[in-house]
Design an enzyme around this catalytic site. Structure first.
Site, mmCIF file in Angstrom:
data_model
loop_
_atom_site.group_PDB
_atom_site.id
_atom_site.type_symbol
_atom_site.label_atom_id
_atom_site.label_comp_id
_atom_site.label_asym_id
_atom_site.label_seq_id
_atom_site.Cartn_x
_atom_site.Cartn_y
_atom_site.Cartn_z
ATOM 1 N N HIS A 243 0.823 -1.209 0.000
ATOM 2 C CA HIS A 243 0.000 0.000 0.000
ATOM 3 C C HIS A 243 0.866 1.272 0.000
ATOM 4 O O HIS A 243 0.864 2.049 -0.945
ATOM 5 C CB HIS A 243 -0.888 0.038 1.257
ATOM 6 C CG HIS A 243 -1.736 -1.171 1.477
ATOM 7 N ND1 HIS A 243 -2.825 -1.499 0.687
ATOM 8 C CD2 HIS A 243 -1.667 -2.133 2.435
ATOM 9 C CE1 HIS A 243 -3.384 -2.610 1.152
ATOM 10 N NE2 HIS A 243 -2.706 -3.020 2.210
HETATM 11 O O1 RIB Z 1 -5.230 0.009 4.618
HETATM 12 C C1 RIB Z 1 -3.835 -0.014 4.442
HETATM 13 C C2 RIB Z 1 -3.189 1.062 5.257
HETATM 14 O O2 RIB Z 1 -3.443 0.830 6.632
HETATM 15 C C3 RIB Z 1 -1.648 1.072 5.115
HETATM 16 O O3 RIB Z 1 -1.170 2.372 5.309
HETATM 17 C C4 RIB Z 1 -1.207 0.203 6.256
HETATM 18 O O4 RIB Z 1 0.115 0.523 6.713
HETATM 19 C C5 RIB Z 1 -2.206 0.564 7.309
HETATM 20 O O5 RIB Z 1 -1.757 1.752 7.949
#
Ligand code: RIB
Ligand code: CA
Length: 313
Positions: A243
């Site tokens: 992500h």
């Molecule tokens: O949904 C994914 C996000 O939530 C990413 O930033 C992960 O590190 C968590 O913080």
């Protein structure tokens, strides 16, 4: 290309770690002015410790790390140990940090830096709940015009929720903060689950990290070995979704990504859909566009960039 001068607001988290490592591995393109830490994946004490462990793993103990808000603006903190492990950085066995936290609060650092630097010269990169950034905006609205751009990981449209059915974690943890940010008028680029779920660390890609043979390469492969469990079990994914590194990669190679300038608003009333990002992808409303919402990426190009840069550390 003009260098990006950035503040990374983060809740490390294995994917945050990779995003931070990618930035620290790219000094010719990115000046990291500081890391501002927020509670999210795990409580603030742990995210502040993890951030320093990552900087030392990168061989950059001079990086300034500032602890910030330890809870969301208007709701109790929700964490994600079931995804990231008890420490928030489960997987590699990294030594406790030696480098200190900065004395200054993260919100004050954000405000002071934006006021001191030339207008439009600072990019904010948000990898966790938007609590620090929204708090800075509320305390010092004058900083809004000084922000070059905010690139954030958060939200979802076609992918809907990854924690509750309707919301992505970062926005779900602090919907009030997200609402402030999305209504602020800051130029925003959003990396939602729609694109991050296409940045999957398949086995060949993780083998390439490990094959770097460096402390960093092996640690990233170990982080992924741990971090992939949640998404593989829930979605049957071919690997862990990276992500947060999508945010850093966008600064380095925006051409890897595609999306639309649309209206995005955040649910802050209904508990059923709390934190949902209502993205007008098909432009069916008259609501004014306020964010570039990314929907796709060149995944092979992304991983080529990431593996090459990580290999420098
Ligand atoms: O949904 C994914 C996000 O939530 C990413 O930033 C992960 O590190 C968590 O913080
Ligand atoms: Ca994160």
């Amino acid at each position: 290309m003009q260098k990006h001068r950035i503040i990374i607001d983060t809740d490390p988290g294995q994917d945050d770690a990779v995003a931070i490592l990618l930035a620290l591995a790219s000094p010719e393109d990115i000046d990291v002015l500081g890391l501002t830490i927020v509670a999210g994946n795990v409580p603030l004490l742990a995210t502040a410790k993890n951030a320093r462990m990552i900087c030392e793993l990168a061989g950059k103990p001079e990086t300034k790390v500032f602890a910030g808000c330890d809870r969301p603006i208007g709701r109790p903190l929700v964490t994600a140990e079931h995804v990231h492990g008890k420490t928030g950085l489960d997987g590699p066995d990294l030594p406790d940090p030696v480098m200190p936290l900065q004395e200054q609060h993260a919100v004050e650092f954000i405000i002071e830096t934006l006021r001191a630097e030339p207008a439009g010269s600072i990019t904010l990169c948000a990898l966790g709940p938007l609590t620090n950034i929204a708090t800075a905006i509320q305390k010092a609205p004058d900083i809004l015009s000084n922000i070059r751009e905010l690139v954030l990981m958060g939200g979802a449209y076609f992918e809907v929720g990854n924690i509750p059915p309707a919301a992505e974690f970062n926005i779900y943890v602090d919907p009030q903060a997200a609402d402030i940010v999305f209504k602020s008028g800051i130029p925003i680029v959003v990396m939602p689950l729609d694109v991050t779920h296409k940045a999957l660390v398949t086995k060949p890609r993780n083998d390439a990290f490990r094959a770097l043979g460096t402390k960093v390469g092996i640690a990233v492969a170990q982080m992924t070995d741990f971090f992939e469990r949640f998404d593989k079990a829930k979605y049957g994914s071919a690997g862990a979704p990276l992500h947060d590194p999508c945010v850093t990669a966008y600064l380095l190679k925006p051409e890897l990504f595609s999306g639309r300038l649309i209206n995005v608003e955040v649910e802050t009333s209904s508990e059923l859909t709390m934190g949902m990002t209502v993205a007008d992808w098909w432009r069916v409303t008259q609501r004014p566009p306020n964010a570039t919402f990314i929907g796709d990426l060149d995944a092979d190009g992304f991983f080529d960039l990431l593996t090459d840069r990580l290999g420098r550390l």
